[in-house]
Design a protein around this motif. Structure first.
Motif, PDB file in Angstrom:
ATOM      1  N   ILE A 123       0.854  -1.184   0.000  1.00 35.74           N
ATOM      2  CA  ILE A 123       0.000   0.000   0.000  1.00 35.74           C
ATOM      3  C   ILE A 123       0.893   1.238   0.000  1.00 35.74           C
ATOM      4  N   LEU A 124       0.361   2.356  -0.484  1.00 32.35           N
ATOM      5  CA  LEU A 124       1.100   3.617  -0.526  1.00 32.35           C
ATOM      6  C   LEU A 124       0.430   4.631   0.390  1.00 32.35           C
ATOM      7  N   ILE A 125       1.228   5.294   1.224  1.00 36.05           N
ATOM      8  CA  ILE A 125       0.728   6.322   2.137  1.00 36.05           C
ATOM      9  C   ILE A 125       1.400   7.643   1.783  1.00 36.05           C
ATOM     10  N   PHE A 126       0.629   8.585   1.246  1.00 35.44           N
ATOM     11  CA  PHE A 126       1.167   9.897   0.889  1.00 35.44           C
ATOM     12  C   PHE A 126       1.069  10.803   2.105  1.00 35.44           C
ATOM     13  N   ASN A 127       2.218  11.233   2.599  1.00 37.80           N
ATOM     14  CA  ASN A 127       2.301  12.034   3.826  1.00 37.80           C
ATOM     15  C   ASN A 127       2.597  13.508   3.491  1.00 37.80           C
ATOM     16  N   LYS A 128       2.456  14.358   4.501  1.00 36.65           N
ATOM     17  CA  LYS A 128       2.742  15.798   4.412  1.00 36.65           C
ATOM     18  C   LYS A 128       1.853  16.520   3.408  1.00 36.65           C
ATOM     19  N   ILE A 129       0.594  16.097   3.312  1.00 37.11           N
ATOM     20  CA  ILE A 129      -0.298  16.746   2.350  1.00 37.11           C
ATOM     21  C   ILE A 129      -0.648  18.168   2.773  1.00 37.11           C
ATOM     22  N   ASP A 130      -0.368  18.508   4.039  1.00 40.55           N
ATOM     23  CA  ASP A 130      -0.614  19.869   4.509  1.00 40.55           C
ATOM     24  C   ASP A 130       0.330  20.874   3.861  1.00 40.55           C
ATOM     25  N   LEU A 131       1.430  20.396   3.267  1.00 43.28           N
ATOM     26  CA  LEU A 131       2.420  21.283   2.654  1.00 43.28           C
ATOM     27  C   LEU A 131       2.160  21.516   1.166  1.00 43.28           C
ATOM     28  N   LEU A 132       1.135  20.876   0.608  1.00 42.64           N
ATOM     29  CA  LEU A 132       0.921  20.924  -0.839  1.00 42.64           C
ATOM     30  C   LEU A 132       0.135  22.153  -1.275  1.00 42.64           C
ATOM     31  N   SER A 133       0.567  22.731  -2.390  1.00 37.52           N
ATOM     32  CA  SER A 133      -0.202  23.799  -3.022  1.00 37.52           C
ATOM     33  C   SER A 133      -1.350  23.168  -3.802  1.00 37.52           C
ATOM     34  N   ALA A 134      -2.213  23.988  -4.352  1.00 36.58           N
ATOM     35  CA  ALA A 134      -3.337  23.472  -5.140  1.00 36.58           C
ATOM     36  C   ALA A 134      -2.833  22.680  -6.341  1.00 36.58           C
TER      37      ALA A 134
END
Length: 304
Positions: A123-134
């Motif tokens: 499985i893949l867990i994408f972390n730090k999504i709070d740092l992403l721009s639109a």
């Protein structure tokens, strides 16, 4: 002899967990080798072992039970073939970040191919999504859509800001992997609600993480176990033949059965259905490039 579970390795000894709940530091003879596997570590986290207590009070591993599966990587010790990360896994979870640091699609695909080769669900867990721009969020959506179309489950979260709870890892044995700096230690601490491992800083100069986990270690979590592993730079074609590499890329294997030649390596041969699928967009270019990269390992004995 008593049966136990290896829950931590330190290079020179193994911490073994026994059914009654107690643990012991155990040793193993330097010339101990698993049947048919040449590696730097004969026993690995997740192994079930038979331990014999000696008269002097020391405990020694005398045998290792047959594994249902395992995951290996190229060893940093060039005199050896491989290093076993963990054994007897129900799944492997890769923590991925788009930035700070960036996890390349090549790294993701090499991890997935390794899991396919050793029969470990991934499985893949994408972390730090709070740092992403639109715009970066849109890139994330595309990546998740790609891997989910191949049958892999993906998750997106911010381990720093959210209490982590993922149902798939509450049972069985889960290996947790990822590049240094992707927030693996933060994820573990959020998962358990307490500090299990040290967290590190990201290098401003190179936007890469510093190693905070030195050895693999297993933690009891609800009805299962979580295995924390050291930050890994990459996975290579260990114990893989070049004719097999396409089998570990699901879409390439499926479409490759339509090639004119049964031994097609999809590198420009006449009548290659995979090449046509890449041109037509039915196979992602990033996946095809990852396949070629892994195929190159077999020819050049390289590792990255």
């Amino acid at each position: 002899m008593d049966k136990g579970l290896v829950i931590k390795t330190t290079g020179s000894s193994y911490l073994v967990y026994f059914e009654d709940g107690h643990t012991e530091d155990c040793h193993i003879k330097g010339n101990f080798r698993i049947r048919g596997i040449r590696s730097t570590n004969p026993a690995a986290v997740g192994d079930y072992v038979l331990v014999e207590k000696q008269a002097d009070g020391t405990s020694w591993i005398k045998d290792i039970e047959e594994r249902k599966n395992y995951i290996i990587r190229r060893s940093t010790n060039l005199s050896k073939e491989s290093h076993i990360l963990a054994a007897n896994l129900d799944r492997a979870a890769l923590i991925v970040t788009l930035h700070h640091p960036e996890t390349s699609t090549t790294f993701i695909d090499r991890f997935l191919a390794t899991c396919e080769a050793y029969r470990v669900p991934a499985i893949l867990i994408f972390n730090k999504i709070d740092l992403l721009s639109a715009e970066e969020q849109a890139d994330l959506d595309c990546l998740r859509a790609l891997y989910e179309s191949l049958g892999y489950s993906t998750y997106a979260l911010s381990a720093l800001n959210n209490k982590v709870s993922l149902e798939p890892i509450t049972h069985g044995v889960t290996l947790l992997s990822g590049n240094s700096g992707v927030g693996k230690s933060t994820f573990l601490n959020a998962l358990f609600g307490c500090e299990k491992t040290r967290t590190g800083q990201i290098s401003d100069a190179h936007d890469k993480g510093m190693h905070t986990t030195t050895f693999s270690e297993m933690y009891r979590y609800k009805d299962g176990w979580i295995i924390d592993t050291p930050g890994i730079k990459g996975f290579g074609a260990v114990q893989m033949e070049k004719e097999e590499i396409s089998h570990y890329f699901r879409e390439i294997f499926r479409i490759g059965r339509e090639c004119r030649y049964s031994n097609c390596l999809h590198t420009g041969e006449p009548g290659c259905a995979v090449h046509d699928a890449v041109v037509e967009g039915r196979i992602a270019m990033s996946r095809y490039e990852s396949y070629l990269s892994l195929l190159g390992d077999c020819d050049e004995s390289k590792y990255r």
